[in-house]
Design a protein around this motif. Structure first.
Motif, PDB file in Angstrom:
ATOM      1  N   ARG A   1      57.810  61.254  44.575  1.00 13.88           N
ATOM      2  CA  ARG A   1      58.354  59.931  44.970  1.00 13.88           C
ATOM      3  C   ARG A   1      59.099  60.102  46.287  1.00 13.88           C
ATOM      4  O   ARG A   1      60.139  60.764  46.328  1.00 13.88           O
ATOM      5  CB  ARG A   1      59.339  59.442  43.905  1.00 13.88           C
ATOM      6  CG  ARG A   1      58.742  58.554  42.815  1.00 13.88           C
ATOM      7  CD  ARG A   1      59.834  58.208  41.792  1.00 13.88           C
ATOM      8  NE  ARG A   1      61.021  57.660  42.464  1.00 13.88           N
ATOM      9  CZ  ARG A   1      61.222  56.352  42.706  1.00 13.88           C
ATOM     10  NH1 ARG A   1      60.336  55.472  42.341  1.00 13.88           N
ATOM     11  NH2 ARG A   1      62.332  55.947  43.312  1.00 13.88           N
ATOM     12  N   TYR A   2      58.589  59.450  47.339  1.00 14.69           N
ATOM     13  CA  TYR A   2      59.230  59.658  48.640  1.00 14.69           C
ATOM     14  C   TYR A   2      60.644  59.069  48.689  1.00 14.69           C
ATOM     15  O   TYR A   2      61.492  59.502  49.456  1.00 14.69           O
ATOM     16  CB  TYR A   2      58.348  59.104  49.769  1.00 14.69           C
ATOM     17  CG  TYR A   2      58.239  57.600  49.821  1.00 14.69           C
ATOM     18  CD1 TYR A   2      59.171  56.848  50.516  1.00 14.69           C
ATOM     19  CD2 TYR A   2      57.202  56.922  49.179  1.00 14.69           C
ATOM     20  CE1 TYR A   2      59.084  55.461  50.570  1.00 14.69           C
ATOM     21  CE2 TYR A   2      57.100  55.557  49.226  1.00 14.69           C
ATOM     22  CZ  TYR A   2      58.046  54.820  49.916  1.00 14.69           C
ATOM     23  OH  TYR A   2      57.956  53.456  49.952  1.00 14.69           O
ATOM     24  N   GLU A   3      60.911  58.062  47.822  1.00 12.04           N
ATOM     25  CA  GLU A   3      62.237  57.429  47.822  1.00 12.04           C
ATOM     26  C   GLU A   3      63.339  58.420  47.479  1.00 12.04           C
ATOM     27  O   GLU A   3      64.506  58.210  47.824  1.00 12.04           O
ATOM     28  CB  GLU A   3      62.288  56.277  46.802  1.00 12.04           C
ATOM     29  CG  GLU A   3      61.403  55.078  47.145  1.00 12.04           C
ATOM     30  CD  GLU A   3      60.018  55.176  46.500  1.00 12.04           C
ATOM     31  OE1 GLU A   3      59.582  56.322  46.217  1.00 12.04           O
ATOM     32  OE2 GLU A   3      59.372  54.136  46.310  1.00 12.04           O
ATOM     33  N   ASP A   4      63.002  59.506  46.791  1.00 15.40           N
ATOM     34  CA  ASP A   4      64.024  60.476  46.376  1.00 15.40           C
ATOM     35  C   ASP A   4      64.080  61.695  47.296  1.00 15.40           C
ATOM     36  O   ASP A   4      64.867  62.612  47.066  1.00 15.40           O
ATOM     37  CB  ASP A   4      63.712  60.987  44.949  1.00 15.40           C
ATOM     38  CG  ASP A   4      63.656  59.848  43.953  1.00 15.40           C
ATOM     39  OD1 ASP A   4      64.390  58.867  44.153  1.00 15.40           O
ATOM     40  OD2 ASP A   4      62.861  59.932  42.992  1.00 15.40           O
ATOM     41  N   ALA A   5      63.233  61.720  48.320  1.00 17.42           N
ATOM     42  CA  ALA A   5      63.083  62.962  49.103  1.00 17.42           C
ATOM     43  C   ALA A   5      64.162  63.107  50.181  1.00 17.42           C
ATOM     44  O   ALA A   5      64.675  62.120  50.723  1.00 17.42           O
ATOM     45  CB  ALA A   5      61.707  62.982  49.746  1.00 17.42           C
ATOM     46  N   ASP A   6      64.478  64.381  50.492  1.00 22.90           N
ATOM     47  CA  ASP A   6      65.343  64.686  51.643  1.00 22.90           C
ATOM     48  C   ASP A   6      64.486  64.886  52.889  1.00 22.90           C
ATOM     49  O   ASP A   6      64.949  64.727  54.008  1.00 22.90           O
ATOM     50  CB  ASP A   6      66.127  65.982  51.384  1.00 22.90           C
ATOM     51  CG  ASP A   6      66.997  65.856  50.147  1.00 22.90           C
ATOM     52  OD1 ASP A   6      67.942  65.057  50.194  1.00 22.90           O
ATOM     53  OD2 ASP A   6      66.694  66.526  49.133  1.00 22.90           O
TER      54      ASP A   6
END
Ligand code: SAH
Ligand code: F3S
Length: 435
Positions: free
Chosen positions: A37-42
């Motif tokens: 999930r890109y929304e949670d990525a750093d």
């Protein structure tokens, strides 16, 4: 605490391998956890393709979306062929992009993530002897690069401008990687390059004398490796020696990709492919004669500039004569930095009609091929679990085969009887072996 990495990969097997290299290099220096999930990525990375126009058009809407929904402080990088092609243009159009990393600069990933605005897209950069750290999405699918770049100048193709000149990777590095992959559970390896059978024409350091057939023989001596695949060979370099090694070495899977592009000798000349319709047919016929059960797959472009009805009929004639087991077919897409983009284009409606004619006929051919598979037994290498208790793999000659099964089949080569053949997948049952 580990950082979270999201990476989206578009395009060919080479991009898949480049993404694995990126993940490996990042993991070497910092603790990264891969997430989906890109929304949670750093760190959000997109590994792009520029071979046709569509994925390039989609790029800016995709990264716009990433930017809108990403975590505060998360970094966003654009990698791959479109990065090479557009370079700093990407940051001009989308200033929120933190860095741009070209397809031939993968080893610089650990530097660019710390440099806001970095653009590393040098297509002369030579990574052919760089030893990347180790990471694979699955231990059973072992892609191994054998060369970088492409020296051909096919007039439709942007790849030479994004991946630079062709340099072969030293054979000892390739053999080491193959051994490592085998140790980690791969029974099959997949050699990658834009022009694999041109291997050995140029190394960074001179003095070697190894060509593609030699390389295949070297790899086949690794005991744990049971199957070798490769893509893409070029029809021009399919000489008798290459076909002989392909036919006689039992570890080489009997499936050959022969990218035709067009069946018209006139168009092939305009494309600068270097072979004629007759040469292609001769090579395909030789393959069919010398290798029982061989599968031949191909790439075809319809409506290349100047393609007449007669030229297209020549392509259909090759399709009828060879009866390819798989065709990847495309409408010609004009690409910047290529000669064909400046030529007179074919009407888009004509292009769509030709693509449909080709695909409809190919579907009939495929139905005929698959209907003959019922009851046959194939040795299948299982390398991917599916949902619902299914598992898929490939026969030696590259049929996709699915059975009911679980992890215990992963990484194994097992006989399967085909019970329900479909156009794209053959459904089968594992043949119980008596001890
Ligand atoms: N080196 C590889 C080609 C890599 S590009 C080879 O020779 O097979 C993969 C495929 O994309 C090509 O084989 C071609 O069929 C298709 N392709 C490349 N450029 C294209 C373009 N401008 N329009 C449509 N298809 C294209
Ligand atoms: Fe492209 Fe032709 Fe090379 S299709 S990758 S220029 S062989």
């Amino acid at each position: 605490m580990s950082k979270k990495l999201f990476i989206q990969t578009i395009g060919c097997a080479m991009n898949v391998r480049d993404s694995e290299h990126i993940i490996a290099e990042l993991g070497q220096k910092e603790d990264f956890e891969l997430i989906d999930r890109y929304e949670d990525a750093d760190l959000i990375l997109i590994n792009t393709c520029s071979v046709r126009e569509k994925p390039v058009q989609k790029l800016f809407s995709e990264i716009g979306q990433f930017n809108k929904k990403k975590k505060a402080g998360a970094k966003l990088g654009v990698c791959g062929c479109t990065a090479s092609h557009l370079g700093e243009e990407i940051i001009k159009r989308a200033p929120y992009v933190d860095f741009v990393l070209g397809a031939r600069n993968v080893s610089k990933i650990t530097d660019v993530i710390h440099k806001k605005g970095a653009v590393e897209v040098d297509i002369d950069f030579d990574e052919s002897s760089y030893v990347f750290s180790d990471f694979r999405n699955s231990p059973y699918k072992a892609f191994i690069n054998i060369s970088i770049g492409c020296d051909k100048q096919c007039t439709f193709c942007i790849v030479p401008s994004t991946r630079g000149e062709e340099i072969s990777i030293p054979a000892e590095l390739i053999v080491n990687e193959a051994k490592k992959a085998a140790k980690n559970g791969a029974k099959e390896i997949f050699l990658l390059g834009q022009n694999v059978n041109n291997y050995g024409k140029r190394f960074s350091d001179s003095g070697k004398n190894i060509d593609f057939p030699d390389l295949l023989e070297m790899i086949s001596e690794i005991k744990e490796i049971q199957r070798i695949r490769f893509t893409s060979p070029h029809p021009l370099h399919m000489d008798d020696r290459f076909l002989k090694v392909f036919a006689s070495n039992e570890k080489i899977c009997k499936s050959m990709h022969m990218p035709l592009q067009s069946g018209s000798t006139k168009i092939l000349k305009e494309m600068k492919r270097g072979y004629t319709k007759e040469w292609f047919l001769d090579r395909a016929q030789k393959l069919r004669q010398s290798v029982r059960g061989v599968h031949i797959s191909t790439d075809i472009i319809v409506a290349f500039p100047g393609e007449s009805e007669e030229d297209f009929a020549q392509t259909m004639d090759v399709v009828e004569k060879v009866k390819f087991e798989q065709i990847f077919s495309f409408k010609y897409s004009p690409r910047p930095l290529t000669k064909a983009a400046l030529m007179e284009q074919v009407d888009p409606q004509v292009a769509s009609r030709r693509l449909k004619t080709l695909q409809d006929r190919q579907n009939e051919i495929l139905d005929e091929i698959s209907s003959k598979q019922k009851g046959k037994i194939y040795e299948v290498y299982f390398d991917e679990l599916k949902s619902g208790g299914k598992i898929v793999g490939r026969s030696d000659n590259n049929f996709m085969v699915e059975v009911v099964g679980s992890e215990e089949l992963l990484g194994k080569i097992v006989p399967v009887k085909i019970v329900e053949p479909k156009r794209m997948v053959l459904y089968g049952e594992v043949v119980k072996q008596t001890a």
